[in-house]
Motif scaffolding. Sequence first.
Motif, PDB file in Angstrom:
ATOM      1  N   MET A  82      31.480  43.039  24.913  1.00 11.26           N
ATOM      2  CA  MET A  82      30.740  43.757  23.875  1.00 11.26           C
ATOM      3  C   MET A  82      29.785  42.816  23.139  1.00 11.26           C
ATOM      4  N   LEU A  83      30.282  41.636  22.763  1.00  7.53           N
ATOM      5  CA  LEU A  83      29.465  40.708  21.992  1.00  7.53           C
ATOM      6  C   LEU A  83      28.340  40.108  22.828  1.00  7.53           C
ATOM      7  N   PHE A  84      28.640  39.698  24.054  1.00  4.90           N
ATOM      8  CA  PHE A  84      27.584  39.152  24.917  1.00  4.90           C
ATOM      9  C   PHE A  84      26.593  40.233  25.325  1.00  4.90           C
ATOM     10  N   GLY A  85      27.090  41.485  25.404  1.00  3.85           N
ATOM     11  CA  GLY A  85      26.217  42.591  25.775  1.00  3.85           C
ATOM     12  C   GLY A  85      25.099  42.823  24.780  1.00  3.85           C
ATOM     13  N   GLN A  86      25.287  42.415  23.516  1.00  8.17           N
ATOM     14  CA  GLN A  86      24.226  42.560  22.510  1.00  8.17           C
ATOM     15  C   GLN A  86      22.996  41.734  22.872  1.00  8.17           C
ATOM     16  N   PHE A  87      23.199  40.710  23.701  1.00  2.06           N
ATOM     17  CA  PHE A  87      22.087  39.851  24.131  1.00  2.06           C
ATOM     18  C   PHE A  87      21.721  40.078  25.595  1.00  2.06           C
ATOM     19  N   GLY A  88      22.347  41.082  26.221  1.00  5.74           N
ATOM     20  CA  GLY A  88      22.074  41.349  27.631  1.00  5.74           C
ATOM     21  C   GLY A  88      22.626  40.285  28.553  1.00  5.74           C
ATOM     22  N   GLN A  89      23.632  39.535  28.089  1.00  4.63           N
ATOM     23  CA  GLN A  89      24.201  38.445  28.870  1.00  4.63           C
ATOM     24  C   GLN A  89      25.393  38.930  29.686  1.00  4.63           C
ATOM     25  N   ARG A  90      25.363  38.662  30.985  1.00  9.51           N
ATOM     26  CA  ARG A  90      26.473  39.044  31.860  1.00  9.51           C
ATOM     27  C   ARG A  90      27.589  38.009  31.781  1.00  9.51           C
ATOM     28  N   ILE A  91      28.829  38.506  31.858  1.00  6.37           N
ATOM     29  CA  ILE A  91      29.990  37.616  31.867  1.00  6.37           C
ATOM     30  C   ILE A  91      30.869  37.957  33.076  1.00  6.37           C
ATOM     31  N   ALA A  92      31.798  37.064  33.389  1.00  9.30           N
ATOM     32  CA  ALA A  92      32.763  37.302  34.473  1.00  9.30           C
ATOM     33  C   ALA A  92      34.116  36.793  34.019  1.00  9.30           C
ATOM     34  N   GLN A  93      35.161  37.548  34.323  1.00  5.46           N
ATOM     35  CA  GLN A  93      36.512  37.121  33.975  1.00  5.46           C
ATOM     36  C   GLN A  93      37.141  36.376  35.144  1.00  5.46           C
ATOM     37  N   ILE A  94      37.672  35.185  34.871  1.00  3.48           N
ATOM     38  CA  ILE A  94      38.383  34.390  35.865  1.00  3.48           C
ATOM     39  C   ILE A  94      39.795  34.140  35.345  1.00  3.48           C
ATOM     40  N   LEU A  95      40.813  34.712  36.006  1.00  2.00           N
ATOM     41  CA  LEU A  95      42.200  34.513  35.619  1.00  2.00           C
ATOM     42  C   LEU A  95      42.880  33.620  36.650  1.00  2.00           C
ATOM     43  N   LEU A  96      43.462  32.521  36.198  1.00  5.73           N
ATOM     44  CA  LEU A  96      44.030  31.527  37.108  1.00  5.73           C
ATOM     45  C   LEU A  96      45.488  31.215  36.791  1.00  5.73           C
ATOM     46  N   THR A  97      46.229  30.833  37.814  1.00  5.02           N
ATOM     47  CA  THR A  97      47.497  30.127  37.664  1.00  5.02           C
ATOM     48  C   THR A  97      47.391  28.885  38.551  1.00  5.02           C
ATOM     49  N   LYS A 150      38.820  24.562  46.416  1.00  3.90           N
ATOM     50  CA  LYS A 150      37.382  24.576  46.698  1.00  3.90           C
ATOM     51  C   LYS A 150      36.785  25.962  46.475  1.00  3.90           C
ATOM     52  N   ASN A 151      37.548  27.014  46.822  1.00  3.35           N
ATOM     53  CA  ASN A 151      37.057  28.378  46.606  1.00  3.35           C
ATOM     54  C   ASN A 151      36.856  28.659  45.120  1.00  3.35           C
ATOM     55  N   ALA A 152      37.821  28.223  44.296  1.00  3.05           N
ATOM     56  CA  ALA A 152      37.685  28.398  42.847  1.00  3.05           C
ATOM     57  C   ALA A 152      36.458  27.653  42.339  1.00  3.05           C
ATOM     58  N   GLN A 153      36.269  26.451  42.862  1.00  8.10           N
ATOM     59  CA  GLN A 153      35.102  25.648  42.499  1.00  8.10           C
ATOM     60  C   GLN A 153      33.807  26.347  42.892  1.00  8.10           C
ATOM     61  N   ASN A 154      33.763  26.852  44.121  1.00  6.59           N
ATOM     62  CA  ASN A 154      32.552  27.516  44.612  1.00  6.59           C
ATOM     63  C   ASN A 154      32.249  28.793  43.841  1.00  6.59           C
ATOM     64  N   THR A 155      33.290  29.546  43.484  1.00  5.36           N
ATOM     65  CA  THR A 155      33.089  30.783  42.725  1.00  5.36           C
ATOM     66  C   THR A 155      32.476  30.489  41.363  1.00  5.36           C
ATOM     67  N   LEU A 156      33.028  29.511  40.660  1.00  5.05           N
ATOM     68  CA  LEU A 156      32.489  29.150  39.351  1.00  5.05           C
ATOM     69  C   LEU A 156      31.052  28.647  39.464  1.00  5.05           C
ATOM     70  N   THR A 157      30.798  27.838  40.482  1.00  7.65           N
ATOM     71  CA  THR A 157      29.445  27.297  40.683  1.00  7.65           C
ATOM     72  C   THR A 157      28.441  28.410  40.948  1.00  7.65           C
ATOM     73  N   GLU A 158      28.812  29.372  41.786  1.00  6.77           N
ATOM     74  CA  GLU A 158      27.914  30.486  42.098  1.00  6.77           C
ATOM     75  C   GLU A 158      27.647  31.350  40.874  1.00  6.77           C
ATOM     76  N   LEU A 159      28.674  31.587  40.062  1.00  3.37           N
ATOM     77  CA  LEU A 159      28.487  32.367  38.841  1.00  3.37           C
ATOM     78  C   LEU A 159      27.486  31.691  37.914  1.00  3.37           C
ATOM     79  N   LEU A 160      27.585  30.363  37.789  1.00  5.75           N
ATOM     80  CA  LEU A 160      26.642  29.628  36.943  1.00  5.75           C
ATOM     81  C   LEU A 160      25.227  29.717  37.503  1.00  5.75           C
ATOM     82  N   LYS A 161      25.097  29.639  38.821  1.00  4.38           N
ATOM     83  CA  LYS A 161      23.774  29.769  39.448  1.00  4.38           C
ATOM     84  C   LYS A 161      23.167  31.143  39.183  1.00  4.38           C
ATOM     85  N   MET A 162      24.037  32.157  39.112  1.00  2.05           N
ATOM     86  CA  MET A 162      23.576  33.530  38.861  1.00  2.05           C
ATOM     87  C   MET A 162      23.237  33.778  37.389  1.00  2.05           C
ATOM     88  N   GLY A 163      23.484  32.782  36.541  1.00  2.00           N
ATOM     89  CA  GLY A 163      23.218  32.947  35.123  1.00  2.00           C
ATOM     90  C   GLY A 163      24.327  33.647  34.365  1.00  2.00           C
TER      91      GLY A 163
END
Length: 424
Positions: free
Chosen positions: A92-107, A118-131
Motif C-alpha cells: 500500500m505504501l510503496f503503491g503511492q509512488f508506483g513502486q513495485r515490490i516482491a515478497q521473499i520468504l526464506l528459511t 545460487k537460485n536465491a541469489q539469482n532471484t534477488l539479482t533479477e528483481l533488482l534489475k527489474m527495478g
Amino acid sequence: MTDRKTYTIVIKLGSSSLVDEKTKEPKLATMSLIVETVIRLKREGHHVIIVSSGGIAIGLRTLNLEKRPKHLAEVQAIAAVGQGRLIGRWDMLFGQFGQRIAQILLTRNDILDWTQFKNAQNTLTELLKMGVVPIVNENDTLSVSEIQFGDNDTLSAITAALVGADYLFLLTDVDCLYTDNPRTNPEASPILIVPDLSKGLPGVNTSSGSGSDVGTGGMKTKIVAADLATNAGVHTIIMKSSEPANIFKIVEYMQSVDSQDAILKSNYNLDLKAIQKDELTRLRDNNVPLFTKFIANDTKHHLKNREFWILHGLVTKGALIIDEGAYQACTRKNKAGLLPAGIIDVEDTFHDLECVELKVGKRLKNGELDTSYPLKVVGRARCNYSSLEISKIKGLQSSEIENVLGYSVSEYIAFRENLAFPPH
C-alpha cells in the motif's frame, strides 16, 4: 551524491521499528518514512532490499493477543496471519509512488543446497534489475529451530552477502552501539567506528538481549550480523530507525572517508577510545548524525560466495578434529584438500556431503587425540565420507582407503572447494 556512484543497499527493520511495543499497533509513520527513503535512494540510482520483521507482531495485534505464545504451532499460525498483512502494508505504501515490490520468504532450508543458494541469489539479482524492491523475511509459518536463521539480523547479513551489497543498514531504536545500555546506564558512551570486529570489542556490554517485547534480537545479534556481513565485504551500519533519511548523509559520508577507513583498518590497534574521539570529530565536522560503522573486509580478505555459503548457509552435523599440519595445508594460498592422514578424531554422527566443523587438535605419540589440548574451531567442511567411514580411515594414507573400506569415493575427505575458513 557527489559523483553519482550507485550502490546496493540492504535495510533491515526490526519488529520494534515497525510495531509499537505497548499497543502492538503498526508504526505507519515510520514505515512511510522508510518508503520515502527507499524511493529517494532508487531515484539516485541505488538498488535497495528491505529485510522486514513484524509478521508475528502484527499477527498478535490482528488476533487481539497480548503475548507471544510458547507453542510453535501457535506462533506459526500467528505468523501466517501477520505476514500477509505486513506485506499488504508495504504494498500500500510503496503503491503511492508506483513502486513495485516482491515478497521473499526464506528459511535456512532454502539455501542448504548450493544450487538453491545460487537460485536465491539469482532471484534477488533479477528483481533488482527489474527495478523491484524485494521485501525479505524469515518464513515463520514453516520454520522450526533446525532451519531457522534465528533472527532477521542474521537473515539481513546473509541477504547482503547473497547480492554482494555495498551497505547493510541495521535500523534499531537507538542511534548507535554503546558501551552499555544507554537506557539504564547514563555513563554509556557511543561506539562510532569498528575497524576490525575480529579483534573484539573490549569494554562493550552486549548482554542486554532483546530491546523490546515484540522483537527477537538485541545488540548482540546485530554485532553477529555485522561480523557476517563485514566478512563478506559489506560495510555495516547501526542507526536509528525513526530517522531513515539519515541513510543519505551516512552513505555520502562513508564515500568521502573511504580511503581513511582503509588506512585505519590496516593499522588498527584496539585503542577504541581514541578512535571514537576522532570519529566523533569527523561526524561533527561533516554534520552527520551518530551511527556505528563496521568497516568491511577488503577484497583480499573477505569471503567468496561458496565459502560464505559453507560457513553461514549450512547447518553442521558434527566435527572433524585435524592436526596443525592439515590446517596449514588447507589454509595456505594454494590450499590443498583435506586428506585422511590429517584427521585425528571424529565427533558425532553425520552422512557424506553433510557439513561439519573443523577443529584443530594435537596427537599423542600413539596417534590418538590429546584430550588435554584445548580444541579450537577453525572452519567448516562438506565431507565426501560419513562419520563412520572417516572413523575407520582417519590418520591413514589415501592409498589405504580402498583396502580398509573396500571402495574409495575420493582420496580426499573434503575437496578444497568444500572447505571454508573465516578471514584471519
